[in-house]
Design a protein around this motif. Structure first.
Motif, PDB file in Angstrom:
ATOM      1  N   ILE A 178       1.732  14.827   3.795  1.00 55.51           N
ATOM      2  CA  ILE A 178       1.668  13.646   2.934  1.00 55.51           C
ATOM      3  C   ILE A 178       1.265  12.415   3.724  1.00 55.51           C
ATOM      4  O   ILE A 178       0.579  11.529   3.227  1.00 55.51           O
ATOM      5  CB  ILE A 178       3.027  13.429   2.223  1.00 55.51           C
ATOM      6  CG1 ILE A 178       2.869  12.418   1.098  1.00 55.51           C
ATOM      7  CG2 ILE A 178       4.099  12.987   3.221  1.00 55.51           C
ATOM      8  CD1 ILE A 178       2.013  12.879  -0.031  1.00 55.51           C
ATOM      9  N   TYR A 179       1.641  12.372   5.012  1.00 59.62           N
ATOM     10  CA  TYR A 179       1.259  11.242   5.862  1.00 59.62           C
ATOM     11  C   TYR A 179      -0.238  11.280   6.178  1.00 59.62           C
ATOM     12  O   TYR A 179      -0.896  10.243   6.227  1.00 59.62           O
ATOM     13  CB  TYR A 179       2.076  11.262   7.150  1.00 59.62           C
ATOM     14  CG  TYR A 179       3.565  11.240   6.916  1.00 59.62           C
ATOM     15  CD1 TYR A 179       4.217  10.064   6.542  1.00 59.62           C
ATOM     16  CD2 TYR A 179       4.331  12.392   7.052  1.00 59.62           C
ATOM     17  CE1 TYR A 179       5.582  10.033   6.310  1.00 59.62           C
ATOM     18  CE2 TYR A 179       5.702  12.382   6.818  1.00 59.62           C
ATOM     19  CZ  TYR A 179       6.315  11.195   6.449  1.00 59.62           C
ATOM     20  OH  TYR A 179       7.667  11.173   6.221  1.00 59.62           O
ATOM     21  N   ARG A 180      -0.770  12.488   6.386  1.00 63.90           N
ATOM     22  CA  ARG A 180      -2.200  12.632   6.636  1.00 63.90           C
ATOM     23  C   ARG A 180      -3.002  12.252   5.401  1.00 63.90           C
ATOM     24  O   ARG A 180      -4.066  11.613   5.498  1.00 63.90           O
ATOM     25  CB  ARG A 180      -2.501  14.077   7.050  1.00 63.90           C
ATOM     26  CG  ARG A 180      -3.960  14.328   7.407  1.00 63.90           C
ATOM     27  CD  ARG A 180      -4.369  13.542   8.639  1.00 63.90           C
ATOM     28  NE  ARG A 180      -5.749  13.780   8.980  1.00 63.90           N
ATOM     29  CZ  ARG A 180      -6.156  14.768   9.780  1.00 63.90           C
ATOM     30  NH1 ARG A 180      -5.255  15.607  10.297  1.00 63.90           N
ATOM     31  NH2 ARG A 180      -7.425  14.912  10.061  1.00 63.90           N
ATOM     32  N   VAL A 181      -2.525  12.624   4.242  1.00 62.07           N
ATOM     33  CA  VAL A 181      -3.194  12.250   2.999  1.00 62.07           C
ATOM     34  C   VAL A 181      -3.205  10.729   2.847  1.00 62.07           C
ATOM     35  O   VAL A 181      -4.216  10.140   2.423  1.00 62.07           O
ATOM     36  CB  VAL A 181      -2.497  12.910   1.793  1.00 62.07           C
ATOM     37  CG1 VAL A 181      -3.048  12.362   0.481  1.00 62.07           C
ATOM     38  CG2 VAL A 181      -2.667  14.421   1.849  1.00 62.07           C
ATOM     39  N   PHE A 182      -2.091  10.105   3.216  1.00 63.19           N
ATOM     40  CA  PHE A 182      -1.999   8.647   3.068  1.00 63.19           C
ATOM     41  C   PHE A 182      -2.936   7.927   4.035  1.00 63.19           C
ATOM     42  O   PHE A 182      -3.736   7.076   3.622  1.00 63.19           O
ATOM     43  CB  PHE A 182      -0.553   8.197   3.295  1.00 63.19           C
ATOM     44  CG  PHE A 182      -0.370   6.712   3.308  1.00 63.19           C
ATOM     45  CD1 PHE A 182      -0.459   5.971   2.142  1.00 63.19           C
ATOM     46  CD2 PHE A 182      -0.117   6.041   4.495  1.00 63.19           C
ATOM     47  CE1 PHE A 182      -0.295   4.599   2.152  1.00 63.19           C
ATOM     48  CE2 PHE A 182       0.055   4.667   4.518  1.00 63.19           C
ATOM     49  CZ  PHE A 182      -0.038   3.940   3.343  1.00 63.19           C
ATOM     50  N   TRP A 183      -2.861   8.250   5.325  1.00 60.27           N
ATOM     51  CA  TRP A 183      -3.591   7.495   6.338  1.00 60.27           C
ATOM     52  C   TRP A 183      -5.072   7.878   6.410  1.00 60.27           C
ATOM     53  O   TRP A 183      -5.919   6.996   6.598  1.00 60.27           O
ATOM     54  CB  TRP A 183      -2.952   7.707   7.711  1.00 60.27           C
ATOM     55  CG  TRP A 183      -1.622   7.053   7.879  1.00 60.27           C
ATOM     56  CD1 TRP A 183      -0.415   7.669   7.929  1.00 60.27           C
ATOM     57  CD2 TRP A 183      -1.370   5.652   7.990  1.00 60.27           C
ATOM     58  NE1 TRP A 183       0.606   6.729   8.074  1.00 60.27           N
ATOM     59  CE2 TRP A 183       0.039   5.486   8.120  1.00 60.27           C
ATOM     60  CE3 TRP A 183      -2.180   4.522   8.012  1.00 60.27           C
ATOM     61  CZ2 TRP A 183       0.634   4.250   8.256  1.00 60.27           C
ATOM     62  CZ3 TRP A 183      -1.578   3.277   8.148  1.00 60.27           C
ATOM     63  CH2 TRP A 183      -0.191   3.145   8.257  1.00 60.27           C
ATOM     64  N   SER A 184      -5.389   9.157   6.281  1.00 61.00           N
ATOM     65  CA  SER A 184      -6.756   9.613   6.552  1.00 61.00           C
ATOM     66  C   SER A 184      -7.617   9.795   5.309  1.00 61.00           C
ATOM     67  O   SER A 184      -8.840   9.848   5.424  1.00 61.00           O
ATOM     68  CB  SER A 184      -6.714  10.941   7.321  1.00 61.00           C
ATOM     69  OG  SER A 184      -5.994  10.803   8.538  1.00 61.00           O
ATOM     70  N   ILE A 185      -6.993   9.911   4.132  1.00 58.34           N
ATOM     71  CA  ILE A 185      -7.772  10.196   2.929  1.00 58.34           C
ATOM     72  C   ILE A 185      -7.742   9.032   1.942  1.00 58.34           C
ATOM     73  O   ILE A 185      -8.794   8.538   1.516  1.00 58.34           O
ATOM     74  CB  ILE A 185      -7.264  11.491   2.256  1.00 58.34           C
ATOM     75  CG1 ILE A 185      -7.449  12.665   3.215  1.00 58.34           C
ATOM     76  CG2 ILE A 185      -7.981  11.744   0.945  1.00 58.34           C
ATOM     77  CD1 ILE A 185      -6.907  13.971   2.698  1.00 58.34           C
ATOM     78  N   SER A 186      -6.542   8.567   1.579  1.00 59.82           N
ATOM     79  CA  SER A 186      -6.458   7.540   0.544  1.00 59.82           C
ATOM     80  C   SER A 186      -6.843   6.160   1.067  1.00 59.82           C
ATOM     81  O   SER A 186      -7.558   5.413   0.390  1.00 59.82           O
ATOM     82  CB  SER A 186      -5.054   7.510  -0.049  1.00 59.82           C
ATOM     83  OG  SER A 186      -4.097   7.109   0.930  1.00 59.82           O
ATOM     84  N   LEU A 187      -6.379   5.791   2.251  1.00 65.43           N
ATOM     85  CA  LEU A 187      -6.652   4.442   2.756  1.00 65.43           C
ATOM     86  C   LEU A 187      -8.140   4.146   2.929  1.00 65.43           C
ATOM     87  O   LEU A 187      -8.601   3.067   2.543  1.00 65.43           O
ATOM     88  CB  LEU A 187      -5.906   4.212   4.068  1.00 65.43           C
ATOM     89  CG  LEU A 187      -4.423   3.866   3.963  1.00 65.43           C
ATOM     90  CD1 LEU A 187      -3.854   3.529   5.336  1.00 65.43           C
ATOM     91  CD2 LEU A 187      -4.196   2.701   3.014  1.00 65.43           C
ATOM     92  N   PRO A 188      -8.941   5.051   3.525  1.00 62.29           N
ATOM     93  CA  PRO A 188     -10.379   4.745   3.630  1.00 62.29           C
ATOM     94  C   PRO A 188     -11.049   4.522   2.290  1.00 62.29           C
ATOM     95  O   PRO A 188     -11.991   3.717   2.188  1.00 62.29           O
ATOM     96  CB  PRO A 188     -10.938   5.987   4.340  1.00 62.29           C
ATOM     97  CG  PRO A 188      -9.791   6.537   5.114  1.00 62.29           C
ATOM     98  CD  PRO A 188      -8.591   6.288   4.245  1.00 62.29           C
ATOM     99  N   VAL A 216       0.834  -1.200   0.000  1.00 60.40           N
ATOM    100  CA  VAL A 216       0.000   0.000   0.000  1.00 60.40           C
ATOM    101  C   VAL A 216       0.871   1.253   0.000  1.00 60.40           C
ATOM    102  O   VAL A 216       0.599   2.225  -0.726  1.00 60.40           O
ATOM    103  CB  VAL A 216      -0.948  -0.016   1.212  1.00 60.40           C
ATOM    104  CG1 VAL A 216      -1.666   1.318   1.347  1.00 60.40           C
ATOM    105  CG2 VAL A 216      -1.973  -1.130   1.062  1.00 60.40           C
ATOM    106  N   MET A 217       1.940   1.254   0.798  1.00 62.41           N
ATOM    107  CA  MET A 217       2.829   2.418   0.823  1.00 62.41           C
ATOM    108  C   MET A 217       3.552   2.592  -0.509  1.00 62.41           C
ATOM    109  O   MET A 217       3.715   3.717  -0.997  1.00 62.41           O
ATOM    110  CB  MET A 217       3.829   2.282   1.971  1.00 62.41           C
ATOM    111  CG  MET A 217       3.211   2.428   3.352  1.00 62.41           C
ATOM    112  SD  MET A 217       4.427   2.568   4.679  1.00 62.41           S
ATOM    113  CE  MET A 217       5.268   0.993   4.530  1.00 62.41           C
TER     114      MET A 217
END
Length: 286
Positions: free
Chosen positions: A188-198, A98-99
């Motif tokens: 970029i970490y917030r975009v990854f964990w909170s936006i793209s993953l859901p 995923v990363m």
């Protein structure tokens, strides 16, 4: 509407519909009949295998076969070994895949297309070619006959496909949402964990289930990197099970196969809707 229904409002029986139903019935029979026969064979008494035809129904439910498979057949150890090797591999594979998919498709940096091609090249390497080098490495490093050997192998061999699939899902995400989050000050970490993953929950679940089926049913790596009976996984253990009693006892053997199938059936029954949605989303967006 008139072409599909009769004058009384009922569906019209056509040749195409009959052929479709016949094909569906055939597919169901191919999938279900072997499982039913396998279960019925697993509850037969030992004398029924020599005295009755192979397709005969059991005279009773001889559950002792399952007790023998679990205890004398060492199935408890095999299942534990499979679980210890499979589930950590899936977690590690999803985390890395995923990363990597996010870094290759969402982030913009020089050389990312070349890195993606390197992952795609990993799909073209025959698994048989890496057996001997990996075996030599594991022997020298001392991890042969341990779950770590299978975890490393499963993660490495499953990563190219996972990265390729995740890159396709990330490519289909609406860029406006990510760009709006960045404009609002999200890291970029917030975009990854909170936006793209859901938004990729079904895709991640689909990859997890598909890789679980590969790892749980693996035989090639299991018989290569686990050479002792106590370290074998369930599929490799089934090979030894046939010869455990000198002459093959078919009842415990069929029972052990049924036990090995249960986890995959449970996963399918519990998660098939999410997996189908993830596959459909990938087909429509890819």
């Amino acid at each position: 509407m008139t072409a599909l229904t009769s004058t009384h409002g009922r569906p019209r029986v056509t040749v195409g519909r009959l052929l479709g139903l016949a094909g569906l019935t055939l597919l169901i029979a191919i999938e279900v009949v072997p499982l039913v026969w396998l279960f019925l064979s697993s509850v037969k008494a030992p004398t029924e295998f020599s005295g009755n035809p192979m397709w005969a129904l059991p005279e009773g439910l001889y559950w002792q076969n399952y007790a023998d498979a679990w205890t004398r057949g060492n199935m408890a150890r095999y299942i534990t070994n499979s679980a210890v090797a499979t589930f950590p591999s899936i977690v590690l594979l999803l985390l890395l895949g995923v990363m990597a998919g996010f870094g290759l498709e969402v982030m913009r940096w020089r050389g990312r297309d070349g890195v993606l091609l390197l992952f795609l090249a990993g799909l073209m390497v025959p698994l048989q070619m890496i057996l001997l080098p990996l075996f030599a490495i594991y022997v020298r490093s001392g991890i042969l006959n341990t779950p770590l050997a299978l975890i490393v192998t499963y993660t490495a061999t499953g990563l190219p496909m996972t990265v390729f699939i995740m890159a396709g899902y990330y490519r289909s995400l609406p860029r406006e949402i990510i760009e709006a989050a960045v404009i609002e000050g999200a890291s970029i970490y917030r975009v990854f964990w909170s936006i793209s993953l859901p938004m990729l929950r079904n895709a991640i679940l689909t990859i997890a289930v598909v890789q679980f089926l590969f790892f749980w049913n693996d035989l090639l790596f299991a018989i290569t990197f686990t050479t002792t009976n106590d370290s074998r996984t369930i599929q490799a253990g089934l090979l030894n099970f046939v010869g455990t009693y000198g002459q093959t006892e078919w009842g415990p053997t069929f029972a052990s196969i049924c036990i090995s199938v249960v986890p995959t059936l449970l996963i399918f029954l519990l998660l098939n809707q999410q997996v189908m949605k993830g596959l459909t989303d990938g087909a429509l967006k890819g």
